[in-house]
Design a protein around this motif. Structure first.
Motif, PDB file in Angstrom:
ATOM      1  N   SER A  23     -20.248 -33.883  16.827  1.00 19.45           N
ATOM      2  CA  SER A  23     -21.095 -33.072  16.304  1.00 19.45           C
ATOM      3  C   SER A  23     -21.323 -33.111  14.659  1.00 19.45           C
ATOM      4  N   GLU A  24     -20.477 -34.150  14.080  1.00 23.17           N
ATOM      5  CA  GLU A  24     -20.593 -34.435  12.645  1.00 23.17           C
ATOM      6  C   GLU A  24     -21.690 -35.699  12.582  1.00 23.17           C
ATOM      7  N   CYS A  25     -22.046 -36.282  13.281  1.00 19.73           N
ATOM      8  CA  CYS A  25     -22.885 -37.422  13.296  1.00 19.73           C
ATOM      9  C   CYS A  25     -24.064 -37.483  14.364  1.00 19.73           C
ATOM     10  N   VAL A  26     -24.105 -36.535  15.300  1.00 25.50           N
ATOM     11  CA  VAL A  26     -25.130 -36.383  16.235  1.00 25.50           C
ATOM     12  C   VAL A  26     -25.549 -34.906  16.617  1.00 25.50           C
ATOM     13  N   ALA A  27     -26.804 -34.501  16.909  1.00 22.90           N
ATOM     14  CA  ALA A  27     -27.230 -33.489  17.341  1.00 22.90           C
ATOM     15  C   ALA A  27     -26.963 -33.167  18.793  1.00 22.90           C
ATOM     16  N   LEU A  28     -25.563 -32.631  19.110  1.00 24.32           N
ATOM     17  CA  LEU A  28     -25.395 -32.668  20.459  1.00 24.32           C
ATOM     18  C   LEU A  28     -25.672 -31.327  20.993  1.00 24.32           C
ATOM     19  N   VAL A  29     -26.197 -31.408  22.342  1.00 26.54           N
ATOM     20  CA  VAL A  29     -26.726 -30.450  23.129  1.00 26.54           C
ATOM     21  C   VAL A  29     -25.790 -30.067  24.055  1.00 26.54           C
ATOM     22  N   ASN A  30     -25.354 -28.767  24.309  1.00 22.54           N
ATOM     23  CA  ASN A  30     -24.314 -28.376  25.182  1.00 22.54           C
ATOM     24  C   ASN A  30     -24.947 -28.386  26.617  1.00 22.54           C
ATOM     25  N   VAL A  47     -28.859 -47.145  18.735  1.00 28.50           N
ATOM     26  CA  VAL A  47     -29.575 -46.141  17.935  1.00 28.50           C
ATOM     27  C   VAL A  47     -28.824 -45.650  16.664  1.00 28.50           C
ATOM     28  N   MET A  48     -27.532 -45.270  16.977  1.00 29.33           N
ATOM     29  CA  MET A  48     -26.448 -45.067  15.732  1.00 29.33           C
ATOM     30  C   MET A  48     -26.358 -46.191  14.813  1.00 29.33           C
ATOM     31  N   LEU A  49     -26.227 -47.154  15.356  1.00 31.51           N
ATOM     32  CA  LEU A  49     -26.160 -48.412  14.245  1.00 31.51           C
ATOM     33  C   LEU A  49     -27.621 -48.657  13.651  1.00 31.51           C
ATOM     34  N   ALA A  50     -28.628 -48.309  14.175  1.00 28.70           N
ATOM     35  CA  ALA A  50     -29.892 -48.648  13.717  1.00 28.70           C
ATOM     36  C   ALA A  50     -30.437 -47.568  12.680  1.00 28.70           C
ATOM     37  N   GLY A  51     -29.514 -46.681  12.356  1.00 28.91           N
ATOM     38  CA  GLY A  51     -29.560 -45.723  11.421  1.00 28.91           C
ATOM     39  C   GLY A  51     -30.818 -44.672  11.792  1.00 28.91           C
ATOM     40  N   ARG A  52     -30.687 -44.398  12.950  1.00 29.74           N
ATOM     41  CA  ARG A  52     -31.894 -43.292  13.387  1.00 29.74           C
ATOM     42  C   ARG A  52     -30.902 -42.093  13.977  1.00 29.74           C
ATOM     43  N   PRO A  53     -31.491 -40.811  13.459  1.00 26.23           N
ATOM     44  CA  PRO A  53     -30.594 -39.932  14.149  1.00 26.23           C
ATOM     45  C   PRO A  53     -30.952 -39.520  15.540  1.00 26.23           C
ATOM     46  N   LEU A  54     -29.829 -38.794  16.185  1.00 30.60           N
ATOM     47  CA  LEU A  54     -29.884 -38.783  17.812  1.00 30.60           C
ATOM     48  C   LEU A  54     -29.721 -37.595  18.342  1.00 30.60           C
ATOM     49  N   ILE A  55     -30.310 -37.032  19.444  1.00 31.25           N
ATOM     50  CA  ILE A  55     -30.081 -35.747  19.962  1.00 31.25           C
ATOM     51  C   ILE A  55     -29.620 -36.203  21.309  1.00 31.25           C
ATOM     52  N   ALA A  56     -28.331 -35.908  21.613  1.00 28.82           N
ATOM     53  CA  ALA A  56     -27.730 -36.307  22.908  1.00 28.82           C
ATOM     54  C   ALA A  56     -26.943 -35.246  23.346  1.00 28.82           C
ATOM     55  N   THR A  57     -26.805 -35.295  24.921  1.00 32.35           N
ATOM     56  CA  THR A  57     -26.049 -34.263  25.727  1.00 32.35           C
ATOM     57  C   THR A  57     -24.501 -34.461  25.319  1.00 32.35           C
ATOM     58  N   ASN A  58     -23.818 -33.149  25.160  1.00 30.30           N
ATOM     59  CA  ASN A  58     -22.526 -33.154  24.904  1.00 30.30           C
ATOM     60  C   ASN A  58     -21.549 -33.430  26.230  1.00 30.30           C
ATOM     61  N   TRP A  59     -21.628 -34.457  26.676  1.00 26.96           N
ATOM     62  CA  TRP A  59     -21.065 -34.779  28.027  1.00 26.96           C
ATOM     63  C   TRP A  59     -20.937 -36.239  28.365  1.00 26.96           C
ATOM     64  N   SER A  60     -19.792 -36.891  29.027  1.00 32.87           N
ATOM     65  CA  SER A  60     -19.775 -38.070  29.573  1.00 32.87           C
ATOM     66  C   SER A  60     -19.278 -39.055  28.571  1.00 32.87           C
ATOM     67  N   GLY A  61     -19.673 -40.482  28.901  1.00 32.50           N
ATOM     68  CA  GLY A  61     -18.927 -41.711  28.031  1.00 32.50           C
ATOM     69  C   GLY A  61     -19.305 -41.496  26.581  1.00 32.50           C
ATOM     70  N   GLU A  99     -28.574 -37.372   6.835  1.00 33.68           N
ATOM     71  CA  GLU A  99     -27.232 -36.998   6.938  1.00 33.68           C
ATOM     72  C   GLU A  99     -26.709 -37.475   8.379  1.00 33.68           C
ATOM     73  N   PHE A 100     -27.287 -36.880   9.543  1.00 39.91           N
ATOM     74  CA  PHE A 100     -27.059 -37.515  10.878  1.00 39.91           C
ATOM     75  C   PHE A 100     -26.982 -39.018  11.097  1.00 39.91           C
ATOM     76  N   ALA A 101     -28.130 -39.682  10.464  1.00 41.41           N
ATOM     77  CA  ALA A 101     -28.207 -41.017  10.672  1.00 41.41           C
ATOM     78  C   ALA A 101     -26.985 -41.746   9.920  1.00 41.41           C
TER      79      ALA A 101
END
Length: 419
Positions: A339-346, A318-332, A390-392
């Motif tokens: 947090s500079e490139c993804v909307a991280l959810v704590n 998804v990141m390489l496809a240029g789509r913004p991403l909301i993702a959990t701030n945990w694990s691999g 900006e995120f994408a």
């Protein structure tokens, strides 16, 4: 083949809890016998390796199959001779005819890379036979999504000289169980051409889904074999409906695989979607990846409120496809995002509780994403196209720099100390 498929189909009709109990007992009885037929790892001559054979589920759309194909692509692109053995049928993995390959015979000097997790690798190695395993270097390319690795995996460590895994999160978990070297070898996602994203593709997919051109669209894709609870699609439904209860045109599209193998999980997903109403679209995965890439083109944001990931292949793509991403701030996934490139959810770390019973490790934990943060990010990105861009852009740059691969260096023993 017909009888085997009939038996598999009958097996899948049994309740998941029954399948897990029976499977555990069968594994307890059969795996030591299978292991006894596999040569244990012995010292091998030190030399510069220039050819490998990869054992993987090449004809299957599951994550391990994609990982095997990515490794194949990276090694070939760097001048390594690669032979492939498709173990999909051996391990009962779902098969996509479009992905089918013809298996090769390993050459005597090939390194054998087993791109199958230990729960099925023993079956594949036993099927491969002693003659093709003896006197060669064997690498297990394994990944795990929790901090506690299943104890029965340790049996497979007898046959491997070293272990590769795609993230530091997974490496830390594997190092607790195995007494052989564990090296981090990320999936080389950025070496492949990214999915083609065009306005025409976006419009065509939205039209096929009956979604207005102006509507805000989020997407998640997952396999029910990976645990519906771990992928937390029902959490994504709850957050989406809470965020857009006053925007009836907004849509969350959930693309899912392996519903035939996990009918109870599919039933729970359908119930949650039905309660949520017309804003939720469930879409079974098609053959190949075109339908997934169509959804990337159609969406405004990809959402993954996962409870844990060993790596996160979809997230990297998804990141390489240029789509913004909301993702959990945990694990691999944190190996290649911040947090500079993804909307991280704590998230809060809680005791593992998987009603799907895909994960049953005692004393394990995983993340409980904070729904209030997910809701805020959904609303923010829906109302702020500049933030989405900006995120994408930042995500694409980060993925390109972090996911170019290091398999050849690791194979030759020239990996960086960080690995």
């Amino acid at each position: 083949m017909g009888i085997i498929e009939d038996c598999r189909r009958l097996w899948r009709t049994l309740p998941l809890s029954t399948r897990l109990k029976v499977g555990k007992r069968i594994r307890f009885l059969t795996e030591p016998l299978l292991a006894a037929s596999i040569p244990a790892a012995r010292p091998y001559p030190q030399r510069s390796f220039r050819s490998v054979t990869i054992v993987g589920s090449f004809s299957s759309p599951i994550g391990q199959g994609i990982a095997a194909k990515l490794l194949d692509y990276e090694l070939r692109s760097r001048g390594i001779i690669v032979r492939r053995i498709d173990a999909s049928e051996w391990i009962g993995a779902p098969i996509d005819p479009q992905l089918a390959i013809r298996s090769d015979d390993p050459a005597p000097d090939d390194v054998l890379i087993v791109a199958l997790n230990p729960d099925v690798a023993i079956h594949a190695l036993a099927k491969l036979g002693k003659d093709k395993l003896r006197n060669r270097k064997v690498i297990g390319y394994w990944v795990w999504e929790l901090e506690v690795v299943p104890r029965f995996w340790k049996l497979a460590g007898r046959f491997a000289h070293e272990i590769w895994t795609p993230s530091h999160f997974s490496a830390r978990a594997l190092e607790k169980l195995f007494d052989i070297r564990v090296k981090v070898v990320p999936h080389p996602v950025s070496l492949l051409p990214p999915p083609v994203m065009t306005e025409e593709r976006r419009a065509k997919c939205r039209e096929a889904l009956g979604i207005p051109a102006s509507a805000f669209v989020a997407v998640q894709s997952f396999s029910l074999a990976s645990s519906l609870t771990r992928k937390n699609a029902i959490g994504a439904i709850s957050a989406f409906v809470a965020a857009f209860h006053d925007q009836p045109d907004a849509r969350l599209v959930l693309r899912h695989l392996s519903g035939d193998r996990f009918p109870n999980s599919l039933h729970r997903l359908r119930e949650a979607a039905q309660v949520a109403g017309q804003q939720i679209i469930l879409r079974p995965a098609g053959s190949g990846l075109d339908d997934l890439h169509d959804l990337y083109a159609a969406c405004d944001v990809y959402i993954s409120l996962h409870r844990t990931e060993g790596f996160g292949l979809n997230l990297a793509e998804v990141m390489l496809a240029g789509r913004p991403l909301i993702a959990t701030n945990w694990s691999g996934n944190l190996d290649f995002m911040d947090s500079e490139c993804v909307a991280l959810v704590n998230a809060d770390l809680v005791a593992l509780d998987d009603p799907d019973k895909v994960y049953t490790q005692k004393a394990a934990r995983w993340a409980e994403p904070r729904m209030d943060e997910a809701i805020r990010w959904l609303r923010k990105l829906a109302s702020d196209p500049d933030q989405r861009r900006e995120f994408a852009d930042a995500a694409r740059t980060r993925a390109l720099s972090a996911l170019g691969g290091n398999a050849v260096e690791t194979l030759q023993g020239n990996e960086t100390p960080d690995n």
